[in-house]
Motif scaffolding. Structure first.
Motif, short mmCIF file in Angstrom:
data_model
loop_
_atom_site.label_atom_id
_atom_site.label_comp_id
_atom_site.label_asym_id
_atom_site.label_seq_id
_atom_site.Cartn_x
_atom_site.Cartn_y
_atom_site.Cartn_z
N ARG A 145 -1.23 14.38 28.14
CA ARG A 145 -0.12 15.11 27.55
C ARG A 145 1.15 15.03 28.40
N VAL A 146 0.98 14.88 29.72
CA VAL A 146 2.15 14.83 30.60
C VAL A 146 2.34 13.45 31.23
N HIS A 147 1.56 12.47 30.77
CA HIS A 147 1.62 11.13 31.36
C HIS A 147 3.00 10.49 31.11
N PRO A 148 3.57 9.82 32.14
CA PRO A 148 4.91 9.24 31.94
C PRO A 148 4.96 8.16 30.85
N ARG A 149 3.81 7.53 30.56
CA ARG A 149 3.84 6.49 29.52
C ARG A 149 3.22 6.96 28.21
N ARG A 150 3.27 8.28 28.00
CA ARG A 150 2.65 8.82 26.79
C ARG A 150 3.35 8.35 25.51
N ASN A 151 4.60 7.86 25.64
CA ASN A 151 5.33 7.42 24.44
C ASN A 151 4.97 6.03 23.97
N VAL A 152 4.16 5.29 24.76
CA VAL A 152 3.83 3.92 24.38
C VAL A 152 2.79 3.96 23.27
N ILE A 153 3.17 3.53 22.06
CA ILE A 153 2.19 3.57 20.99
C ILE A 153 1.68 2.17 20.67
N THR A 154 0.41 2.11 20.29
CA THR A 154 -0.24 0.81 20.13
C THR A 154 -0.18 0.31 18.70
N GLN A 155 0.18 1.19 17.77
CA GLN A 155 0.29 0.77 16.38
C GLN A 155 1.34 1.62 15.68
N ALA A 156 2.22 0.98 14.95
CA ALA A 156 3.23 1.72 14.17
C ALA A 156 3.49 0.99 12.87
N ILE A 157 3.98 1.72 11.88
CA ILE A 157 4.44 1.11 10.63
C ILE A 157 5.70 0.31 10.96
N GLY A 158 5.69 -0.98 10.58
CA GLY A 158 6.88 -1.81 10.79
C GLY A 158 6.84 -2.66 12.03
N SER A 159 5.88 -2.40 12.92
CA SER A 159 5.93 -3.15 14.18
C SER A 159 5.23 -4.49 14.08
N ARG A 160 4.26 -4.61 13.20
CA ARG A 160 3.55 -5.88 13.05
C ARG A 160 3.42 -6.24 11.57
N GLU A 161 3.09 -7.52 11.33
CA GLU A 161 3.00 -7.96 9.94
C GLU A 161 1.88 -7.23 9.20
N ARG A 162 0.78 -6.99 9.90
CA ARG A 162 -0.33 -6.27 9.28
C ARG A 162 -0.54 -4.94 9.96
N VAL A 163 -0.81 -3.94 9.16
CA VAL A 163 -1.04 -2.62 9.71
C VAL A 163 -2.49 -2.25 9.43
N LYS A 164 -3.13 -1.59 10.39
CA LYS A 164 -4.54 -1.22 10.21
C LYS A 164 -4.68 0.30 10.26
N PRO A 165 -4.45 0.96 9.14
CA PRO A 165 -4.53 2.42 9.17
C PRO A 165 -5.97 2.90 9.28
N ASP A 166 -6.16 4.03 9.92
CA ASP A 166 -7.44 4.73 9.85
C ASP A 166 -7.43 5.50 8.53
N ILE A 167 -8.44 5.28 7.70
CA ILE A 167 -8.53 6.00 6.42
C ILE A 167 -9.94 6.59 6.31
N PHE A 168 -10.01 7.88 6.10
CA PHE A 168 -11.33 8.53 6.00
C PHE A 168 -11.16 9.83 5.21
N SER A 169 -12.28 10.41 4.84
CA SER A 169 -12.20 11.68 4.11
C SER A 169 -13.00 12.74 4.85
N ILE A 170 -12.60 13.99 4.64
CA ILE A 170 -13.34 15.12 5.19
C ILE A 170 -13.55 16.14 4.07
N ALA A 171 -14.57 16.96 4.22
CA ALA A 171 -14.81 18.02 3.24
C ALA A 171 -14.00 19.24 3.64
N LEU A 172 -13.42 19.92 2.64
CA LEU A 172 -12.66 21.15 2.91
C LEU A 172 -13.41 22.34 2.34
N GLN A 173 -13.36 23.45 3.08
CA GLN A 173 -13.88 24.71 2.57
C GLN A 173 -12.69 25.58 2.17
N PRO A 174 -12.92 26.51 1.24
CA PRO A 174 -11.84 27.45 0.91
C PRO A 174 -11.34 28.14 2.18
#
Ligand code: CA
Length: 340
Positions: A145-174
């Protein structure tokens, strides 16, 4: 689902490059990057593509979400070329709620959490350098959380030709609460604090206000965005498609317009014309044989009634995305103009 969204520029930045969407079925946050006007444009374009693709009928949620991420990636990359922004990108984290299922789609270091019976569960992995190091056991979350390089992201929309999103589902309770946020919250506020500040005795509005306030109190070094959705006590299964395919889609297909150019013609940007807020269709500038930008409407809203940072945005011309994003942005602008 009852949803609210808040975004705040924070206390240090002079631009808010975050964007969000919150409706009864969908929560989305996007944290744009690239500096100047590029980040905000990327974030708004990504959300606009989500709106266009998430509710397409006949397909399953997973494939609609995958299509939305591909479309967002393509739109941001094309806009980056057209507008001349080389480092344009955005995170994109969304939750699509269908009855008692929430589908999560995620790229970048924004986060989705589930608050269930008082305990907070992080649903997404940060696509960041420090996130990888935490998963490898080389850093603990507090160090990350306080690391000086915490802003370095390894995947973003627009940064590469192909994007690999994590897609999954979870169950919700009321009564479950979904919380999506950008790193402007999580850098200053840890998970225990989030659990306490967003606890269910607070309404979604109060929870969102608490979180924004805490992030600003912790320094507000970045833009802060929080979207909260409460699962209804009785959740009817809804199969959405609220965004009707406009008749112009058919017309465009008949005319044989290239899909990407057509998609961008469905975008709006705002500018300042004669001291008033102007709504334009297309993208400002127009490059690579593409020149759709034209004045759609000159509003009665005076630019000088808006905050300084927003006036600067309008001077540089501000890409907002599609119809729904435009409507939301105009409501925000009207609110800002009235408030002053
Ligand atoms: Ca950020």
């Amino acid at each position: 689902m009852r949803t609210v969204g808040r975004t705040d520029i924070g206390k240090v930045r002079d631009e808010n490059e975050d964007a969000y969407l919150a409706d009864e079925q969908t929560l989305v946050v996007a944290d744009g990057m690239g500096g100047y006007e590029a980040g905000g444009t990327a974030a708004r374009l990504a959300i606009s593509e989500v709106e266009k693709h998430l509710y397409k009928p006949l397909k399953r949620a997973r494939s609609n979400i995958a299509a939305a991420f591909v479309a967002a990636n393509n739109a941001v990359r094309k806009a980056g070329v057209d507008l001349g922004y080389s480092q344009m990108g955005t995170t994109l984290t969304l939750a699509l709620v269908q009855g008692d299922i929430a589908w999560i789609g995620h790229v970048g270091d924004s986060r989705a959490y589930l608050l269930c019976e008082g305990s907070l569960r992080r649903l997404t992995n940060d696509h960041s350098l420090v996130g990888e190091l935490v998963r490898q056991g080389k850093l603990n979350p507090e160090e990350a959380r306080v690391h000086p390089r915490r802003n370095v992201i390894t995947q973003a929309i627009g940064s590469r030709e192909r994007v690999k999103p994590d897609i999954f589902s979870i169950a919700l309770q009321p009564g479950d609460r979904l919380i999506l946020c950008t790193d402007g919250l999580t850098t200053g506020v840890d998970d225990d604090q989030i659990a306490a500040l967003a606890s269910p005795e607070n309404s979604p509005d109060e929870a969102a206000d608490n979180l924004i306030r805490a992030a600003k109190k912790a320094g507000g070094a970045d833009n802060i965005t929080v979207v909260i959705g409460d699962q209804d006590e009785k959740a009817p299964v809804k199969r959405g498609y609220r965004f009707m395919v406009p008749i112009v889609v058919v017309a465009a297909a008949v005319l044989g317009l290239a899909t990407a150019d057509y998609a961008l013609s469905q975008n709006y940007y705002l500018s300042s014309v004669n001291g008033r807020v102007a709504i334009n269709r297309g993208l400002p500038g127009g490059a690579a044989g593409y020149r759709f930008g034209r004045l759609e409407k000159l509003t009665a809203i005076r630019v000088r009634d808006l905050p300084g940072y927003f006036q600067k945005r309008l001077e540089r011309r501000m890409v907002v995305g599609g119809d729904a994003t435009l409507a939301k942005t105009m409501r925000d602008i009207e609110r800002m103009a009235v408030r002053r």
